[in-house]
Write a protein that holds these residues in place. Structure first.
Motif, PDB file in Angstrom:
ATOM      1  N   SER A   1      31.821  32.107  -7.069  1.00 58.44           N
ATOM      2  CA  SER A   1      32.831  31.445  -7.044  1.00 58.44           C
ATOM      3  C   SER A   1      33.753  31.708  -8.515  1.00 58.44           C
ATOM      4  O   SER A   1      34.690  30.946  -8.550  1.00 58.44           O
ATOM      5  CB  SER A   1      32.796  29.963  -6.700  1.00 58.44           C
ATOM      6  OG  SER A   1      32.017  29.277  -7.841  1.00 58.44           O
TER       7      SER A   1
ATOM      8  N   GLY B   1      33.025  28.461 -10.402  1.00 60.58           N
ATOM      9  CA  GLY B   1      33.761  27.312  -9.728  1.00 60.58           C
ATOM     10  C   GLY B   1      35.264  27.381  -9.709  1.00 60.58           C
ATOM     11  O   GLY B   1      35.685  26.428  -9.260  1.00 60.58           O
ATOM     12  N   SER B   2      35.753  28.455 -10.039  1.00 64.14           N
ATOM     13  CA  SER B   2      37.326  28.475  -9.940  1.00 64.14           C
ATOM     14  C   SER B   2      37.852  29.223  -8.770  1.00 64.14           C
ATOM     15  O   SER B   2      39.004  29.174  -8.463  1.00 64.14           O
ATOM     16  CB  SER B   2      37.604  29.703 -10.883  1.00 64.14           C
ATOM     17  OG  SER B   2      37.177  30.949 -10.969  1.00 64.14           O
ATOM     18  N   GLU B   3      37.076  29.437  -7.694  1.00 72.00           N
ATOM     19  CA  GLU B   3      37.521  30.076  -6.349  1.00 72.00           C
ATOM     20  C   GLU B   3      36.639  29.341  -5.219  1.00 72.00           C
ATOM     21  O   GLU B   3      35.796  28.869  -5.323  1.00 72.00           O
ATOM     22  CB  GLU B   3      37.046  31.717  -6.489  1.00 72.00           C
ATOM     23  CG  GLU B   3      37.626  32.590  -7.253  1.00 72.00           C
ATOM     24  CD  GLU B   3      37.340  34.056  -7.309  1.00 72.00           C
ATOM     25  OE1 GLU B   3      36.555  34.264  -6.462  1.00 72.00           O
ATOM     26  OE2 GLU B   3      37.877  34.854  -8.194  1.00 72.00           O
ATOM     27  N   SER B   4      37.373  29.434  -4.117  1.00 66.75           N
ATOM     28  CA  SER B   4      36.833  28.930  -2.917  1.00 66.75           C
ATOM     29  C   SER B   4      35.898  29.915  -2.325  1.00 66.75           C
ATOM     30  O   SER B   4      36.042  31.082  -2.458  1.00 66.75           O
ATOM     31  CB  SER B   4      37.995  28.580  -1.998  1.00 66.75           C
ATOM     32  OG  SER B   4      39.016  27.573  -2.439  1.00 66.75           O
ATOM     33  N   LEU B   5      35.019  29.171  -1.459  1.00 65.31           N
ATOM     34  CA  LEU B   5      34.088  30.155  -1.021  1.00 65.31           C
ATOM     35  C   LEU B   5      33.742  29.447   0.560  1.00 65.31           C
ATOM     36  O   LEU B   5      33.933  28.547   0.988  1.00 65.31           O
ATOM     37  CB  LEU B   5      32.545  30.034  -1.518  1.00 65.31           C
ATOM     38  CG  LEU B   5      32.569  30.662  -2.941  1.00 65.31           C
ATOM     39  CD1 LEU B   5      31.258  30.403  -3.308  1.00 65.31           C
ATOM     40  CD2 LEU B   5      32.915  32.364  -2.939  1.00 65.31           C
TER      41      LEU B   5
ATOM     42  N   LEU C   1      29.984  20.405  -3.088  1.00 64.44           N
ATOM     43  CA  LEU C   1      30.987  21.226  -2.710  1.00 64.44           C
ATOM     44  C   LEU C   1      32.098  20.281  -1.973  1.00 64.44           C
ATOM     45  O   LEU C   1      31.493  19.538  -1.039  1.00 64.44           O
ATOM     46  CB  LEU C   1      30.406  22.603  -1.441  1.00 64.44           C
ATOM     47  CG  LEU C   1      29.616  23.750  -2.334  1.00 64.44           C
ATOM     48  CD1 LEU C   1      29.335  24.335  -1.243  1.00 64.44           C
ATOM     49  CD2 LEU C   1      30.372  24.184  -3.284  1.00 64.44           C
TER      50      LEU C   1
ATOM     51  N   SER D   1      35.893  20.603   0.224  1.00 64.52           N
ATOM     52  CA  SER D   1      36.957  21.234   0.845  1.00 64.52           C
ATOM     53  C   SER D   1      38.092  21.033   0.169  1.00 64.52           C
ATOM     54  O   SER D   1      38.527  19.982  -0.314  1.00 64.52           O
ATOM     55  CB  SER D   1      37.199  20.640   2.357  1.00 64.52           C
ATOM     56  OG  SER D   1      38.063  21.279   2.707  1.00 64.52           O
ATOM     57  N   ASP D   2      38.779  22.264   0.067  1.00 62.31           N
ATOM     58  CA  ASP D   2      39.938  22.518  -0.643  1.00 62.31           C
ATOM     59  C   ASP D   2      41.077  23.081   0.389  1.00 62.31           C
ATOM     60  O   ASP D   2      42.108  23.571  -0.121  1.00 62.31           O
ATOM     61  CB  ASP D   2      39.893  23.175  -1.985  1.00 62.31           C
ATOM     62  CG  ASP D   2      39.435  24.549  -1.568  1.00 62.31           C
ATOM     63  OD1 ASP D   2      39.129  24.867  -0.360  1.00 62.31           O
ATOM     64  OD2 ASP D   2      39.128  25.334  -2.748  1.00 62.31           O
TER      65      ASP D   2
ATOM     66  N   SER E   1      35.090  24.238  -2.591  1.00 59.99           N
ATOM     67  CA  SER E   1      34.818  24.682  -4.174  1.00 59.99           C
ATOM     68  C   SER E   1      33.899  23.574  -4.775  1.00 59.99           C
ATOM     69  O   SER E   1      33.705  22.674  -4.222  1.00 59.99           O
ATOM     70  CB  SER E   1      36.306  24.393  -4.595  1.00 59.99           C
ATOM     71  OG  SER E   1      36.942  23.327  -4.506  1.00 59.99           O
ATOM     72  N   VAL E   2      33.530  24.044  -6.015  1.00 66.77           N
ATOM     73  CA  VAL E   2      32.204  23.403  -6.495  1.00 66.77           C
ATOM     74  C   VAL E   2      33.079  22.069  -7.238  1.00 66.77           C
ATOM     75  O   VAL E   2      34.181  22.021  -7.761  1.00 66.77           O
ATOM     76  CB  VAL E   2      32.024  24.115  -7.660  1.00 66.77           C
ATOM     77  CG1 VAL E   2      30.920  23.168  -8.435  1.00 66.77           C
ATOM     78  CG2 VAL E   2      31.270  25.356  -7.165  1.00 66.77           C
TER      79      VAL E   2
ATOM     80  N   PRO F   1      33.426  21.516 -11.826  1.00 64.51           N
ATOM     81  CA  PRO F   1      32.839  22.738 -12.179  1.00 64.51           C
ATOM     82  C   PRO F   1      32.427  22.639 -13.685  1.00 64.51           C
ATOM     83  O   PRO F   1      31.285  23.502 -13.894  1.00 64.51           O
ATOM     84  CB  PRO F   1      33.715  23.913 -11.875  1.00 64.51           C
ATOM     85  CG  PRO F   1      35.042  23.244 -11.731  1.00 64.51           C
ATOM     86  CD  PRO F   1      34.760  21.820 -11.279  1.00 64.51           C
TER      87      PRO F   1
END
Length: 298
Positions: free
Chosen positions: A26, A29-33, A56, A58-59, A64-65, A68
């Protein structure tokens, strides 16, 4: 998610490995997975546990973390602690009593370079052992034979006694500390830099153990090589060569006496011995496919 909760969850090695994978993929931790982004490494149960434990969140676009920055800090601290623990596992085997005895005997033999009595005693004994060889071969050929013999046992002893695995582990530790320090500097993480510097200071203390590790095979090699060198010196400088054993004919220099300088201040017999020894060792290592290097592997 509270810091204490994050630290508590990451104490579990399985969870720490799982969140490490998520954190890396991610982009710290800057991106959604989605789970499919890590399904080749994480099971659905592990993914679900990360969500249940709050690592984790939900965004909308995925997960996302949570926190982070704190997760990244804990992961770096854990990595540093694990690296330190692994480094401390590098255990240098202490010298056995016979290694210490060989070291004392080598010191005694060294005294033969300055003490005429010790040198004459050792050389006279060697002369009895080498009499069949000196009677059958000219002196230059005797030097070649001795070079091959000393090269063989030196190579075998070094290959047998040199702890390449421990040396490689130590060198890899030094390299790894350097790389981690550079990475921490690039991130501007001063706390981690200080921790790594402390580890580097501890590693400097291990250099004594590494020196002992390297010196052990040299003690046994010198124990057998010094008497040969003392005998050659006694033979040439003591006037024990035959009347026809005057020297060598070498390229450029022509005919030179055994005691004449050939390479700077080095006399002919010393240059001839070291040249033969160097060539003999190279040939023996190639022939027996013996690798004496302990450079860290890439």
């Amino acid at each position: 998610m509270p810091d204490q909760r994050v630290a508590s969850v990451l104490e579990d090695p399985a969870m720490r490995e799982a969140i490490t994978t998520v954190f890396e993929r991610s982009d710290d931790g800057s991106e959604s997975l989605q789970w499919r982004d890590v399904s080749d490494t994480l099971s659905s149960e592990e993914w679900g546990r990360l969500i249940r434990d709050g690592l984790l969140v939900s965004d909308g676009a995925g997960f996302s973390v949570a926190n982070p920055d704190r997760v990244g800090e804990i992961l770096r601290q854990t990595e540093s602690a694990e690296a330190t623990a692994e480094a401390n596992d590098i255990d240098v085997e202490p010298w056995a009593w016979y290694d210490k005895a060989a070291g004392l005997a080598t010191l005694f033999l060294f005294a033969g370079y300055w003490n005429t009595g010790i040198r004459d005693m050792i050389a006279s004994f060697d002369d009895l052992l080498l009499a069949p060889v000196t009677d059958a071969l000219p002196f230059f050929a005797v030097v070649i034979v001795l070079s091959v013999v000393t090269g063989l046992y030196s190579t075998m002893l070094q290959a047998r006694l040199q702890d390449t695995e421990t040396m490689r582990a130590y060198q890899e530790r030094i390299t790894e500390l350097k790389e981690r320090k550079e990475a921490a500097k690039e991130r501007g993480d001063d706390d981690v830099v200080e921790d790594i510097q402390a580890e580097q200071m501890e590693a400097v203390g291990d250099q004594l153990g590494m020196f002992k590790l390297q010196f052990r095979p040299m003690v046994w090699i010198m124990l057998l090589t010094i008497p040969v060198f003392l005998w050659l010196r006694w033979k040439v400088r003591g006037g024990h060569l035959g009347p026809n054993e005057t020297g060598l004919v070498v390229p450029i220099a022509g005919a030179v006496g055994w005691q004449e300088p050939l390479l700077g201040p080095m006399t002919t017999w010393i240059v001839w011995y070291f040249l033969c020894s160097m060539v003999a060792r190279q040939i023996i290592q190639k022939a027996l496919d013996i690798q004496l290097s302990h450079s860290p592997s890439n």
